[in-house]
Design a protein around this motif. Sequence first.
Motif, short mmCIF file in Angstrom:
data_model
loop_
_atom_site.label_atom_id
_atom_site.label_comp_id
_atom_site.label_asym_id
_atom_site.label_seq_id
_atom_site.Cartn_x
_atom_site.Cartn_y
_atom_site.Cartn_z
N ASP A 257 0.83 -1.21 0.00
CA ASP A 257 0.00 0.00 0.00
C ASP A 257 0.86 1.26 0.00
O ASP A 257 0.58 2.21 -0.73
CB ASP A 257 -0.92 0.01 1.22
CG ASP A 257 -2.07 -0.98 1.11
OD1 ASP A 257 -2.33 -1.46 -0.02
OD2 ASP A 257 -2.70 -1.27 2.15
N THR A 260 2.58 1.65 -3.32
CA THR A 260 1.61 2.04 -4.33
C THR A 260 1.26 3.52 -4.22
O THR A 260 0.99 4.18 -5.23
CB THR A 260 0.35 1.17 -4.22
OG1 THR A 260 0.72 -0.21 -4.43
CG2 THR A 260 -0.71 1.56 -5.24
N GLY A 264 1.89 4.46 -7.79
CA GLY A 264 0.65 4.25 -8.50
C GLY A 264 0.38 2.76 -8.67
O GLY A 264 1.22 1.91 -8.32
N LYS A 265 -0.76 2.41 -9.20
CA LYS A 265 -1.13 1.00 -9.36
C LYS A 265 -0.26 0.35 -10.43
O LYS A 265 0.16 1.00 -11.39
CB LYS A 265 -2.60 0.88 -9.72
CG LYS A 265 -3.54 1.32 -8.60
CD LYS A 265 -4.99 1.15 -9.00
CE LYS A 265 -5.92 1.59 -7.86
NZ LYS A 265 -7.35 1.45 -8.22
N PRO A 266 0.02 -0.94 -10.27
CA PRO A 266 0.86 -1.62 -11.27
C PRO A 266 0.24 -1.56 -12.66
O PRO A 266 -0.97 -1.74 -12.81
CB PRO A 266 0.95 -3.06 -10.75
CG PRO A 266 -0.18 -3.20 -9.79
CD PRO A 266 -0.41 -1.85 -9.21
N GLN A 268 -0.08 1.04 -14.54
CA GLN A 268 -0.55 2.36 -14.93
C GLN A 268 0.61 3.18 -15.48
O GLN A 268 1.75 3.01 -15.07
CB GLN A 268 -1.17 3.09 -13.74
CG GLN A 268 -2.52 2.55 -13.32
CD GLN A 268 -3.17 3.42 -12.24
OE1 GLN A 268 -2.49 4.19 -11.56
NE2 GLN A 268 -4.47 3.26 -12.09
N THR A 270 3.34 5.98 -15.83
CA THR A 270 4.07 6.68 -14.78
C THR A 270 4.80 7.88 -15.38
O THR A 270 5.16 7.88 -16.55
CB THR A 270 5.08 5.74 -14.11
OG1 THR A 270 5.86 6.49 -13.18
CG2 THR A 270 6.04 5.12 -15.13
N ARG A 286 8.46 -3.77 -4.81
CA ARG A 286 7.03 -4.09 -4.85
C ARG A 286 6.78 -5.36 -5.66
O ARG A 286 5.90 -6.16 -5.32
CB ARG A 286 6.22 -2.92 -5.41
CG ARG A 286 4.72 -3.13 -5.23
CD ARG A 286 3.90 -1.93 -5.63
NE ARG A 286 3.98 -1.64 -7.06
CZ ARG A 286 3.26 -0.70 -7.67
NH1 ARG A 286 2.44 0.06 -6.96
NH2 ARG A 286 3.37 -0.49 -8.97
N ARG A 295 0.66 -12.65 -6.36
CA ARG A 295 0.15 -11.81 -7.45
C ARG A 295 1.24 -11.67 -8.52
O ARG A 295 1.81 -10.60 -8.72
CB ARG A 295 -0.28 -10.44 -6.90
CG ARG A 295 -1.51 -10.51 -6.01
CD ARG A 295 -1.80 -9.20 -5.29
NE ARG A 295 -2.03 -8.08 -6.20
CZ ARG A 295 -2.29 -6.84 -5.78
NH1 ARG A 295 -2.37 -6.59 -4.47
NH2 ARG A 295 -2.47 -5.86 -6.63
N ASP A 298 0.95 -8.89 -11.31
CA ASP A 298 1.33 -7.54 -10.90
C ASP A 298 2.84 -7.42 -10.75
O ASP A 298 3.42 -6.36 -11.04
CB ASP A 298 0.63 -7.17 -9.59
CG ASP A 298 -0.84 -6.81 -9.80
OD1 ASP A 298 -1.19 -6.37 -10.90
OD2 ASP A 298 -1.63 -6.98 -8.85
N ASP A 302 5.26 -4.67 -12.72
CA ASP A 302 6.30 -3.82 -12.15
C ASP A 302 7.64 -4.06 -12.84
O ASP A 302 8.45 -3.13 -12.98
CB ASP A 302 6.43 -4.06 -10.64
CG ASP A 302 5.42 -3.23 -9.85
OD1 ASP A 302 4.75 -2.37 -10.46
OD2 ASP A 302 5.31 -3.44 -8.63
#
Length: 361
Positions: A257, A260, A264-266, A268, A270, A286, A295, A298, A302
């Motif tokens: 968290d 992120t 930002g969310k994986p 997305q 940047t 991450r 996960r 994700d 990254d």
Amino acid sequence: MRVLLLGAIPVALLTALGSAAAANSLGTAGPFRVFGTTTCPAGFLAQLQGQCDPPPVDPKLAPQPRSAAEVQRALKLIALARMDQAKSALDAAIAADPNNVAAYKLRARWAIPASLGAAEADVNAGLLLAPNDSDLLATRALLRRHHQDKTGAMRDANAAVAANPDSADAYWIRAQILRDLGRLADAEADLTKAVTVEPGDTQALLLRAQMRLALNRSQDAIDDASAVLQHNSADLFARQVRAVARGRLGDLAGAIDDLTAILGKPGQPTNVTPSQASFGDLYLQRAILFAAIGRPDDAMRDLDSIVSIGGQRAILRMQVYLRAHGFAGLAIDGKRSAAFDDAMRACFVANVCWQGLTQQT
């Protein structure tokens, strides 16, 4: 699987983001804690154009009152983030009264970190007038630290604290010197004194969080970083410190968290550019956490970001490491391939592999 994030904080990240916002004041020694705390009722553009600048000082005033008034005008300009105009006011203050210690002190701090030579000149001029001034001694200690003069820096820092045991900034500066000397427990003790003297001093809280992380006191580090974030939820450096500490305690979801909130969310888009390549370390950390909690998609997103930021150089570095640590058949060509992705997936879930990979990249 318990994941232990590395405690190293990329220096470039701190440089890119700036120091943590402290209480709404300039502080008393070293660089200004914050500035630009006053807004112009006419709007930001008007502020930049000087429409909210305080009026000029009456040139008919006697030299000493005129000098003092120029210092007060400089403080108002700093609050408006009108830094060049503030410098001109301080120049005028010293021209009117060359014995104005407050003007030398403020102008020296204005010059940090861009013009350290000018800062040193003003600190020394101030100390000729006030040899036991705690703020000037603490600022000179910080400047001597920059020049790797640990003995002189510690001498000045000790003198600053002795001259004013209630100076939070003097403790904060001495803590940095103690950290350089490997005296982490003593550094933490000084930061505790700073926070006791000034409970809202978030620059001391953030540095203490780092000291406590280095002392393997992760929960205490989390508490300090959380206190900083309560004051300023946008402090990304505090979030990174807390992410590291949460990872060490096995709170993988909490660490994700915090990362992120920075990245930002994986998957997305940047705004991170290659000049901010230290962010690649955060993506890698991450990705490892994502793999640890099941996960993998994700984690690979990254990895995409790492490659996007670091390009061929990032791939080559990872390939060299992987080739030497169990993936002998992997090509070292700086190219993304299915074999490379498979090796990275395997490394993410191998404790020894990913710890070394993080250090490598």
